[in-house]
Write an enzyme that holds these catalytic residues in place. Structure first.
Site, short mmCIF file in Angstrom:
data_model
loop_
_atom_site.label_atom_id
_atom_site.label_comp_id
_atom_site.label_asym_id
_atom_site.label_seq_id
_atom_site.Cartn_x
_atom_site.Cartn_y
_atom_site.Cartn_z
N TYR A 146 0.81 -1.22 0.00
CA TYR A 146 0.00 0.00 0.00
C TYR A 146 0.85 1.27 0.00
O TYR A 146 0.35 2.36 -0.28
CB TYR A 146 -0.95 0.03 1.21
CG TYR A 146 -1.96 -1.10 1.25
CD1 TYR A 146 -2.16 -1.93 0.15
CD2 TYR A 146 -2.72 -1.33 2.39
CE1 TYR A 146 -3.08 -2.95 0.20
CE2 TYR A 146 -3.65 -2.35 2.44
CZ TYR A 146 -3.83 -3.17 1.34
OH TYR A 146 -4.74 -4.19 1.40
N LYS A 195 3.88 -15.26 2.70
CA LYS A 195 3.73 -16.02 1.46
C LYS A 195 5.17 -16.35 1.02
O LYS A 195 5.62 -15.99 -0.08
CB LYS A 195 2.98 -15.17 0.43
CG LYS A 195 2.58 -15.92 -0.82
CD LYS A 195 1.44 -16.88 -0.61
CE LYS A 195 1.15 -17.65 -1.89
NZ LYS A 195 0.27 -18.80 -1.70
N ASP A 227 -2.66 -18.04 2.45
CA ASP A 227 -3.85 -18.71 1.91
C ASP A 227 -4.35 -19.76 2.90
O ASP A 227 -5.56 -19.90 3.12
CB ASP A 227 -3.57 -19.32 0.52
CG ASP A 227 -2.18 -19.93 0.40
OD1 ASP A 227 -1.36 -19.75 1.33
OD2 ASP A 227 -1.90 -20.59 -0.61
N ASP A 251 -4.77 -6.59 6.42
CA ASP A 251 -6.00 -5.88 6.06
C ASP A 251 -7.12 -6.89 5.79
O ASP A 251 -8.24 -6.80 6.32
CB ASP A 251 -5.69 -5.05 4.78
CG ASP A 251 -6.83 -4.14 4.39
OD1 ASP A 251 -7.77 -4.00 5.17
OD2 ASP A 251 -6.77 -3.57 3.28
N ASP A 255 -10.27 -8.31 8.65
CA ASP A 255 -11.70 -8.19 8.32
C ASP A 255 -12.39 -9.55 8.33
O ASP A 255 -13.53 -9.68 8.78
CB ASP A 255 -11.89 -7.53 6.94
CG ASP A 255 -11.93 -6.01 7.06
OD1 ASP A 255 -11.76 -5.50 8.17
OD2 ASP A 255 -12.13 -5.34 6.03
#
Ligand code: NAD
Length: 361
Positions: A146, A195, A227, A251, A255
């Site tokens: 980001y 990852k 994942d 992020d 959520d």
């Protein structure tokens, strides 16, 4: 102990829920012999109305001089409020970005707790929700994809967009240290999510986290691919204590974890810098649709205040008292409108604050 706290009531239900959090902090202060020193500042729409900008330099300075910041929520109805006719850098949310940057808040903490009494709101199968869960997601907030360089170019008539994901070892180390510190106050387990089978930034992440882990022999460290973590959050959420991860993964996962609890009015959060300083706020927004009606659930803000006592002031006993009062009030059958279920007693925002204060006393 004297606690210097800057409060940001904000917009919508913000002032109502912050008032209840102060009520609870005052009750704790009285019982345990502390002094609460509050200074209120304006941010978001309230600041736009008063000063024409969502956050003034003076307000930032006041926050900087406090030990911690307790916030309600900012913003209005994004379709009807005149605040959203302003340019983006003058809208309410710009105040939040500005304060996070000014205070160098790089670590975001989002607890996701499934209370036994609210298990009915959990969208998971009963055999999974029956085990309950209590996890803390620690997300890096100022680096990664980001904040990397980005551009869109045209090459041979084909549009191409480039985003870059960068982390240096210092950025990883400081968030990892926070993650292990938090784990020491909990069940002493860190799941570092990356990852590493694909990304270089994840391989560096894993290496630095392992180095930091050596300073915390009591904490169990495990690595999990992002994942797999997304699946495990719905398959077996009880396995997690602290999830430590980078910005974009955090992020998404935070959520997902919030949704699994099913109760937006119960979710606290914190953003920390590399001292003990932090900004504490509920995960939900300013709920303009129910503002001023004394029906908002103040518990997310009250649990944020509890986190403030625990993580900025090391007042664990006092924080435990707040958390226990929340469990007790749920057990006693009191509910605000957002978590109401059959057979329970519906209460408003102020009454919920009073019931919690009674249980702390
Ligand atoms: P929201 O979280 O404010 O509301 C979503 C729904 O949940 C609404 O129906 C609301 O009534 C309900 N709700 C939220 N908190 C509640 C509580 N404590 N008790 C009972 N019900 C509650 O999200 P939204 O409607 O998308 O956003 C409203 C405003 O809040 C927007 O301006 C948005 O930008 C802002 N916002 C601010 C923050 C922040 O300050 N950090 C975060 C998210 C959204």
């Amino acid at each position: 102990m004297e606690l210097k706290i800057t409060c940001i009531p904000g917009d919508g239900i913000g002032p109502e829920i912050v008032a209840e959090a102060k009520k609870i902090l005052d009750t704790v202060a009285e019982k345990y012999g502390h002094t609460m020193n509050y200074t209120d500042i304006l941010m978001g729409g309230a600041s736009i109305d008063a000063y024409g900008v969502p956050l003034t330099d003076e307000a930032i300075e006041t926050a900087r001089n406090a030990d911690a910041v307790l916030m309600g929520s900012i913003g209005g109805n994004t379709s009807t409020s005149p605040w959203y006719k302003l340019p983006p850098n003058l809208r309410p949310e710009a105040g939040l970005l500005a304060i996070r940057k000014a205070l160098n808040l790089f670590a975001n903490l989002r607890p996701a707790v499934l209370y036994e009494e609210l298990a009915g709101a959990c969208p998971l199968k009963e055999e999974i929700s029956a085990a309950g869960f209590d996890m803390m997601i620690m997300r890096e907030l100022t680096g990664g994809l980001y904040f990397g360089e980005r551009r869109t170019v045209e090459e041979n008539g084909v549009m191409k967009a480039i985003d870059t994901l960068t982390y240096d070892e210092n950025e990883i180390r400081r968030i990892a240290v926070k993650g292990f510190d938090i784990a020491m106050k909990r069940r002493k387990k860190v799941t570092s999510v990356d990852k590493a089978n694909v990304l270089d930034s994840s391989r560096l992440w894993r290496k630095v986290v392992e180095e930091v882990a050596k300073d915390y022999p009591e904490v169990t460290l495990e690595h999990m691919l992002v994942d797999n973590c997304a699946m495990q959050l719905v398959r077996d959420p009880a396995q997690f204590d602290v999830i430590l991860t980078e910005n974009m993964f955090g992020d998404i996962l935070s959520d997902e974890a919030s949704m699994v609890t099913g109760s937006i009015g119960m979710l606290a959060s914190a953003s920390l810098n590399d001292s003990k300083f932090g900004l504490y706020e509920p995960s939900h927004g300013s709920a303009p649709d129910i503002a001023g009606q004394d029906i908002a659930n103040p518990i997310a803000t009250i649990l944020s205040a509890s986190m403030m006592l625990r993580y900025s002031f090391d007042l664990d006993k006092e924080a435990d008292a707040i958390d226990a009062a929340v469990r007790q009030v749920l057990k006693d059958g009191y509910r605000t409108v957002d978590i109401m279920s059959e057979g329970c007693t519906r209460v408003g925002c102020r009454q919920m604050g009073d019931l919690l204060a009674e249980r702390i006393r």
